[in-house]
Design a protein around this motif. Structure first.
Motif, PDB file in Angstrom:
ATOM      1  N   UNK A 119     -15.900 -11.997  -4.316  1.00 48.17           N
ATOM      2  CA  UNK A 119     -15.541 -12.677  -3.081  1.00 48.17           C
ATOM      3  C   UNK A 119     -14.897 -14.014  -3.316  1.00 48.17           C
ATOM      4  N   UNK A 120     -15.209 -14.970  -2.445  1.00 49.78           N
ATOM      5  CA  UNK A 120     -14.587 -16.287  -2.531  1.00 49.78           C
ATOM      6  C   UNK A 120     -14.998 -17.027  -3.795  1.00 49.78           C
ATOM      7  N   UNK A 121     -16.249 -16.899  -4.198  1.00 57.15           N
ATOM      8  CA  UNK A 121     -16.730 -17.614  -5.380  1.00 57.15           C
ATOM      9  C   UNK A 121     -15.961 -17.206  -6.627  1.00 57.15           C
ATOM     10  N   UNK A 122     -15.578 -15.939  -6.705  1.00 59.17           N
ATOM     11  CA  UNK A 122     -14.847 -15.429  -7.872  1.00 59.17           C
ATOM     12  C   UNK A 122     -13.339 -15.578  -7.730  1.00 59.17           C
ATOM     13  N   UNK A 123     -12.880 -16.022  -6.563  1.00 59.85           N
ATOM     14  CA  UNK A 123     -11.452 -16.227  -6.358  1.00 59.85           C
ATOM     15  C   UNK A 123     -10.688 -14.999  -5.917  1.00 59.85           C
ATOM     16  N   UNK A 124     -11.373 -13.958  -5.455  1.00 62.43           N
ATOM     17  CA  UNK A 124     -10.675 -12.738  -5.040  1.00 62.43           C
ATOM     18  C   UNK A 124     -10.597 -12.576  -3.522  1.00 62.43           C
ATOM     19  N   UNK A 125     -11.259 -13.431  -2.769  1.00 61.42           N
ATOM     20  CA  UNK A 125     -11.079 -13.543  -1.316  1.00 61.42           C
ATOM     21  C   UNK A 125     -10.688 -14.993  -1.052  1.00 61.42           C
ATOM     22  N   UNK A 163     -15.985  -8.217   2.160  1.00 61.87           N
ATOM     23  CA  UNK A 163     -15.287  -8.277   3.445  1.00 61.87           C
ATOM     24  C   UNK A 163     -16.150  -8.874   4.546  1.00 61.87           C
ATOM     25  N   UNK A 164     -17.416  -9.120   4.248  1.00 66.49           N
ATOM     26  CA  UNK A 164     -18.227  -9.922   5.156  1.00 66.49           C
ATOM     27  C   UNK A 164     -17.710 -11.362   5.143  1.00 66.49           C
ATOM     28  N   UNK A 165     -17.468 -11.884   3.941  1.00 70.29           N
ATOM     29  CA  UNK A 165     -16.882 -13.226   3.825  1.00 70.29           C
ATOM     30  C   UNK A 165     -15.494 -13.261   4.459  1.00 70.29           C
ATOM     31  N   UNK A 166     -14.697 -12.251   4.159  1.00 72.51           N
ATOM     32  CA  UNK A 166     -13.329 -12.201   4.672  1.00 72.51           C
ATOM     33  C   UNK A 166     -13.297 -12.170   6.200  1.00 72.51           C
ATOM     34  N   UNK A 167     -14.098 -11.301   6.793  1.00 65.44           N
ATOM     35  CA  UNK A 167     -14.080 -11.162   8.252  1.00 65.44           C
ATOM     36  C   UNK A 167     -14.743 -12.349   8.944  1.00 65.44           C
ATOM     37  N   UNK A 168     -15.778 -12.916   8.324  1.00 69.20           N
ATOM     38  CA  UNK A 168     -16.452 -14.087   8.909  1.00 69.20           C
ATOM     39  C   UNK A 168     -15.477 -15.258   9.011  1.00 69.20           C
ATOM     40  N   UNK A 169     -14.780 -15.563   7.929  1.00 68.68           N
ATOM     41  CA  UNK A 169     -13.832 -16.672   7.938  1.00 68.68           C
ATOM     42  C   UNK A 169     -12.716 -16.421   8.948  1.00 68.68           C
TER      43      UNK A 169
END
Length: 337
Positions: free
Chosen positions: A292-298, A141-147
């Motif tokens: 996260x994003x790398x795995x396709x789940x964000x 959720x660091x990736x999620x909230x940053x984007x």
């Protein structure tokens, strides 16, 4: 025994249950504990559907006695009742695994693993390592909230953003809020984030009041994370012309003129995956994974399939594509811890 019977009775009264099969002779019996109401929370609806997907795939071609069963149990929005209802569910001792999703659940579940040592738990959107009865998977959720913050900052004209949360909790205070502010600052210097709390996950009147109060001080883009109360923020945005950037699910249809992006968690896909792994005997008990994003789940989503929000410029789209690509590739590292 008396206590166990009381727990069973409490569970029967407390929950609305939907079961794919009433047989107790199934090879596996899966319970989905929904810490909320699916109708108000897309993330929980995706949880339930993903588990169903995994069970249906497992059952294909098997005889009735070989098939797994699944029961969906909604615990409601009163978080104070979750522990009692979860205890009641475990006390029934008829489910081989209980699958759920919420950052607060490891704290509620861990005492139950001592009380009911045969009970297994798989928790999504949660993190707990080292307990041999629990497996967890959290989303970055660091990736999620940053984007999300980056997009909000590209859109704002006032350099004033808002975040309306249902309540304060560790992931909100330590990851989501600072990540949102971090992403916003990376896109636009000297930006501010007004943070306000609804106090529950359902009060749309209160969330609308908070959104309108933010609008009056110049906030023009809001991230609402407040369950069913999100509708109040959406209504306020429609009335005032504010923009919204959403979490968890792509719901542009709720306000296509106002919603500029959604940073999606692929909860249904993850729920199906962990269910399939469990039914195949491949769950890594005691593990705590982050995806996260790398795995396709964000996943960052900027438009509905049939609608392009013209308020979002091509320049904004290009910048978002670049920052998302950097996160997914690992060029921009945003660890959860």
């Amino acid at each position: 025994m008396k206590n166990s019977m009381k727990y069973v009775a409490a569970a029967t009264l407390a929950f609305f249950m939907v079961s794919c099969s009433g047989k107790k002779t199934a090879a596996h019996s899966v319970a989905v504990f929904v810490p909320g109401i699916m109708a108000d929370s897309p993330i929980y609806a995706m949880l339930a559907q993903g588990v169903r997907d995994g069970v249906e795939a497992f059952n294909a071609g098997k005889t009735a006695s070989e098939q797994a069963t699944v029961a969906i149990l909604e615990a409601g929005t009163n978080q104070a009742e979750w522990s009692q209802k979860l205890t009641a569910l475990a006390a029934e001792q008829k489910y081989s695994v209980i699958i759920s999703s919420n950052p607060s659940l490891p704290e509620l579940v861990e005492p139950l693993t001592a009380q009911f040592p045969a009970q297994k738990f798989i928790l999504l959107d949660a993190y707990k390592a080292g307990n041999s009865s629990i497996a967890t998977v959290r989303y970055n959720q660091h990736e999620q909230s940053y984007a999300t913050g980056y997009m909000a900052a590209l859109m704002t004209k006032t350099k004033k953003l808002g975040l309306i949360a249902a309540q304060e909790y560790p992931v909100m205070n330590n990851v989501i809020l600072p990540g949102f502010a971090e992403g916003a600052a990376a896109a636009t210097p000297d930006i501010t984030v007004d943070f306000r709390i609804v106090g529950n996950w359902y009060d749309g009147t209160k969330s609308a009041e908070l959104a309108n109060a933010m609008y009056k001080i110049g906030v023009d883009v809001i991230l609402p994370i407040c369950g069913g109360a999100v509708q109040g923020v959406i209504n306020a945005a429609k009335e005032t012309g504010m923009y919204l950037t959403l979490f968890d699910n792509a719901e542009f249809s709720r306000a296509p003129e106002n919603i500029i992006s959604c940073t999606v968690l692929e909860q249904r896909k993850m729920a199906a995956q962990v269910t399939a792994e469990y039914l195949a005997g491949k769950t890594e008990w005691g593990s705590a994974k982050t995806v996260g994003m790398a795995e396709g789940f964000v996943r960052f989503v900027q438009d509905a399939p049939d609608y392009r929000n013209e308020a979002v410029s091509d320049e904004m789209r290009k910048k978002m594509q670049e920052v998302v690509a950097r996160i997914a590739s690992g060029a921009l590292l945003l660890p959860q811890d």
